[in-house]
Design a protein around this motif. Structure first.
Motif, short mmCIF file in Angstrom:
data_model
loop_
_atom_site.label_atom_id
_atom_site.label_comp_id
_atom_site.label_asym_id
_atom_site.label_seq_id
_atom_site.Cartn_x
_atom_site.Cartn_y
_atom_site.Cartn_z
N THR A 84 25.38 -34.59 -17.36
CA THR A 84 25.94 -35.41 -18.44
C THR A 84 25.32 -36.81 -18.45
O THR A 84 24.99 -37.36 -19.52
N VAL A 85 25.14 -37.38 -17.26
CA VAL A 85 24.51 -38.71 -17.19
C VAL A 85 23.07 -38.63 -17.69
O VAL A 85 22.61 -39.51 -18.43
N ALA A 86 22.37 -37.56 -17.31
CA ALA A 86 20.99 -37.41 -17.77
C ALA A 86 20.94 -37.34 -19.30
O ALA A 86 20.09 -37.97 -19.94
N GLY A 87 21.86 -36.59 -19.89
CA GLY A 87 21.88 -36.47 -21.36
C GLY A 87 22.18 -37.80 -22.03
O GLY A 87 21.57 -38.16 -23.03
N ALA A 88 23.13 -38.53 -21.44
CA ALA A 88 23.48 -39.84 -22.01
C ALA A 88 22.28 -40.78 -21.95
O ALA A 88 21.99 -41.51 -22.90
N LEU A 89 21.56 -40.75 -20.83
CA LEU A 89 20.42 -41.66 -20.68
C LEU A 89 19.28 -41.28 -21.62
O LEU A 89 18.57 -42.16 -22.13
N ALA A 90 19.10 -39.99 -21.85
CA ALA A 90 18.06 -39.57 -22.80
C ALA A 90 18.39 -40.12 -24.19
O ALA A 90 17.50 -40.57 -24.92
N HIS A 103 26.78 -45.95 -11.88
CA HIS A 103 27.49 -46.25 -10.63
C HIS A 103 26.80 -45.54 -9.46
O HIS A 103 26.60 -44.32 -9.51
N ALA A 104 26.49 -46.28 -8.41
CA ALA A 104 25.89 -45.66 -7.21
C ALA A 104 26.81 -44.58 -6.65
O ALA A 104 26.34 -43.58 -6.10
N SER A 105 28.13 -44.74 -6.82
CA SER A 105 29.08 -43.78 -6.25
C SER A 105 29.04 -42.43 -6.97
O SER A 105 29.71 -41.50 -6.55
N GLY A 106 28.25 -42.32 -8.04
CA GLY A 106 28.01 -41.01 -8.66
C GLY A 106 27.26 -40.08 -7.72
O GLY A 106 27.24 -38.87 -7.92
N GLY A 107 26.61 -40.66 -6.70
CA GLY A 107 25.97 -39.85 -5.67
C GLY A 107 24.49 -39.60 -5.90
O GLY A 107 23.97 -39.84 -7.00
N PRO A 108 23.81 -39.12 -4.85
CA PRO A 108 22.36 -38.98 -4.91
C PRO A 108 21.86 -38.05 -6.02
O PRO A 108 20.86 -38.36 -6.67
N ALA A 109 22.55 -36.94 -6.26
CA ALA A 109 22.06 -36.02 -7.30
C ALA A 109 22.14 -36.68 -8.67
O ALA A 109 21.23 -36.56 -9.50
N MET A 110 23.23 -37.41 -8.91
CA MET A 110 23.37 -38.09 -10.20
C MET A 110 22.32 -39.20 -10.35
O MET A 110 21.71 -39.36 -11.42
N LEU A 111 22.11 -39.96 -9.28
CA LEU A 111 21.13 -41.06 -9.36
C LEU A 111 19.72 -40.50 -9.63
O LEU A 111 18.98 -41.03 -10.46
N THR A 112 19.40 -39.44 -8.94
CA THR A 112 18.07 -38.85 -9.12
C THR A 112 17.92 -38.28 -10.53
O THR A 112 16.89 -38.46 -11.18
N ALA A 113 18.97 -37.61 -11.02
CA ALA A 113 18.91 -37.05 -12.38
C ALA A 113 18.77 -38.16 -13.42
O ALA A 113 18.08 -38.01 -14.43
N ALA A 114 19.44 -39.28 -13.15
CA ALA A 114 19.36 -40.41 -14.08
C ALA A 114 17.93 -40.92 -14.17
O ALA A 114 17.38 -41.13 -15.26
N ARG A 115 17.32 -41.12 -13.02
CA ARG A 115 15.94 -41.62 -12.99
C ARG A 115 15.01 -40.62 -13.69
O ARG A 115 14.14 -40.99 -14.49
#
Ligand code: C5P
Length: 268
Positions: A84-90, A103-115
């Motif tokens: 969902t975060v990846a879609g929002a960022l796109a 938020h960093a507390s989204g965790g490593p998988a979310m942070l990596t997907a965001a980038r």
């Protein structure tokens, strides 16, 4: 002759601090935000759009700022599952913002997907990738809140969490963090060169503190290693916003250590 009253602020000696500044557009409509943007004219090229304006009038504000050629920090602090975060960022990337946060507390998988989502959007558009920064521990959380959340028992636990989550953000390919002024020195010491440290909530000496009880002046934050500042009420609610900003830039310019901070440099 200046037509927008911002001639003094357009002095090239402020160029480095101009690029390190976002003025917070904490109003609910583009009409109100645009009036502020017009007041600052060519002198201010960076603005922060937070949740109030984003949900109040987001598309108009982001399109309007883009049309005016302004740099935008979209402060929407995303926190959801990676997909969902990846879609929002796109979707966000289409507005051509300069920087956005999660938020960093989204965790490593979310942070990596965001980038990765921002990398993919930039490759597709052939444009620059927005900077991606992480919010660590919200400065509004006190010791009792941290304990109820199960995140620790006091100030030193909070500090350790900030350090840990900032390191996590760096390891997931994020460009930096949003931090309170009081965390900047520690974060600068532990972070790779060029890691962005974006600081909201500073207060010039002598200015009303509003709800920012523990804060530094903008110059102190830059001296400690901040790379960019979000300037809000100290400027936007000042009797004379242009003069208030000039005083702040004067102080920032006199103390900024560009080499240590990775602050955007003036090529010229
Ligand atoms: O307090 P001030 O008006 O200067 O805040 C500027 C902006 O920075 C506001 O949009 C506020 O939401 C944000 N802020 C923040 N974290 C803080 C303090 C302020 O994100 N600790």
């Amino acid at each position: 002759m200046s037509t927008d009253g911002s001639l003094a602020l357009r002095d090239p000696r402020y160029d480095a601090v101009r690029r390190a500044t976002y003025v917070a557009l904490d109003v609910p409509t583009w009409l109100q935000a645009e009036a502020l943007v017009e007041r600052f004219g060519a002198a201010v090229d960076g603005y922060k759009v937070g949740l109030e304006l984003y949900f109040g009038d987001g598309p108009a504000a982001l399109s309007g700022l883009r049309r005016l050629g302004k740099r935008v920090f979209l402060d929407v602090k995303l926190h959801d599952i990676p997909n969902t975060v990846a879609g929002a960022l796109a979707a966000i990337a289409r507005y051509g913002v300069e920087m956005v946060n999660v938020h960093a507390s989204g965790g490593p998988a979310m942070l990596t997907a965001a980038r990765e989502a921002l990398d993919a959007a930039a490759a597709e558009s052939d444009g620059p990738r927005p900077l991606l920064v992480a919010v660590t521990v919200l400065t509004s959380l006190g010791a009792a809140d941290l304990e109820r959340l199960g995140w620790g028992r006091g100030a030193s636990d909070a500090q350790a969490l900030v350090a840990r989550w900032a390191a996590l953000a760096a390891s997931c390919g994020l460009d930096g963090v949003v931090a309170s002024a009081l965390e900047v020195a520690q974060l600068r010491r532990q972070s790779p060169p060029g890691f962005e440290i974006v600081v909201p909530g500073t207060r010039p000496s002598g200015a009303p503190r509003h709800d920012q009880v523990r804060s530094l002046t903008p110059g102190e934050a830059m001296a400690a290693g901040a790379t960019r500042l979000v300037l809000g009420r100290a400027v936007t609610r000042a009797k004379d916003p242009l003069l208030a900003l000039e005083r702040i830039w004067e102080e920032m310019e006199s103390v900024a250590p560009p080499a240590a901070s990775g602050m955007p440099k003036d090529d010229g």
